[in-house]
Design a protein around this motif. Structure first.
Motif, short mmCIF file in Angstrom:
data_model
loop_
_atom_site.label_atom_id
_atom_site.label_comp_id
_atom_site.label_asym_id
_atom_site.label_seq_id
_atom_site.Cartn_x
_atom_site.Cartn_y
_atom_site.Cartn_z
N LEU A 1 -3.65 3.67 2.39
CA LEU A 1 -4.78 3.07 1.44
C LEU A 1 -5.32 2.05 2.08
O LEU A 1 -6.69 1.77 1.94
N ILE A 2 -4.63 1.01 2.70
CA ILE A 2 -5.49 -0.18 3.30
C ILE A 2 -6.29 0.29 4.47
O ILE A 2 -7.47 -0.20 4.79
N VAL B 1 -10.83 0.27 -0.45
CA VAL B 1 -10.16 -0.27 -1.66
C VAL B 1 -10.21 -1.62 -1.85
O VAL B 1 -10.27 -2.33 -0.93
N ARG B 2 -10.30 -2.01 -2.99
CA ARG B 2 -10.46 -3.53 -3.20
C ARG B 2 -9.27 -4.04 -3.78
O ARG B 2 -8.73 -5.33 -3.67
N PRO C 1 -4.82 -7.90 -3.21
CA PRO C 1 -6.23 -7.99 -2.96
C PRO C 1 -6.78 -7.49 -1.75
O PRO C 1 -5.98 -8.40 -0.79
N LEU C 2 -7.61 -6.99 -1.78
CA LEU C 2 -8.14 -6.22 -0.25
C LEU C 2 -9.64 -6.85 -0.11
O LEU C 2 -10.23 -6.20 -1.11
N GLY C 3 -9.76 -7.47 0.81
CA GLY C 3 -11.29 -7.93 1.07
C GLY C 3 -11.78 -7.39 2.33
O GLY C 3 -11.13 -7.13 3.32
N ARG D 1 -11.07 1.04 -6.38
CA ARG D 1 -11.84 1.29 -5.14
C ARG D 1 -13.26 0.45 -5.35
O ARG D 1 -13.73 0.34 -6.36
N LYS D 2 -13.76 0.18 -4.35
CA LYS D 2 -15.25 -0.29 -4.31
C LYS D 2 -16.21 0.98 -4.94
O LYS D 2 -16.07 1.95 -4.52
#
Length: 79
Positions: free
Chosen positions: A20-21, A26-27, A43-45, A76-77
């Motif tokens: 997923l990363i 993915v947010r 949290p992913l940025g 997701r974004k």
């Protein structure tokens, strides 16, 4: 926001989170137990790099040893 959920076994947890990363859109990833209790929120940025993710992935690996089944909620974004 676009949200989806996956059910995985403990041994599949780390692999699924890594996949997923890598997707890049993915947010946030939320790992829950079968009762819906949250173990960890990731949290992913845009600026997330490998050095920052290494301890998070180590924690996910440790969580995988705690239980047999997990739910991964993926936010997701918007496209």
């Amino acid at each position: 926001m676009n949200t989806s959920e996956f059910r995985v076994k403990g041994e599949e947890l780390l692999k699924k989170v890594e996949d997923l990363i890598r997707e890049g859109n993915v947010r946030r990833i939320i790992i829950k137990n079968t009762k819906g209790e949250t173990y960890i929120e990731i949290p992913l940025g845009v600026g997330i790099i490998g050095a920052i993710l290494a301890p998070v992935l180590a924690a996910v690996g440790a969580i995988a040893a705690l239980a047999a089944d997990f739910t991964i909620e993926v936010i997701r974004k918007e496209e």
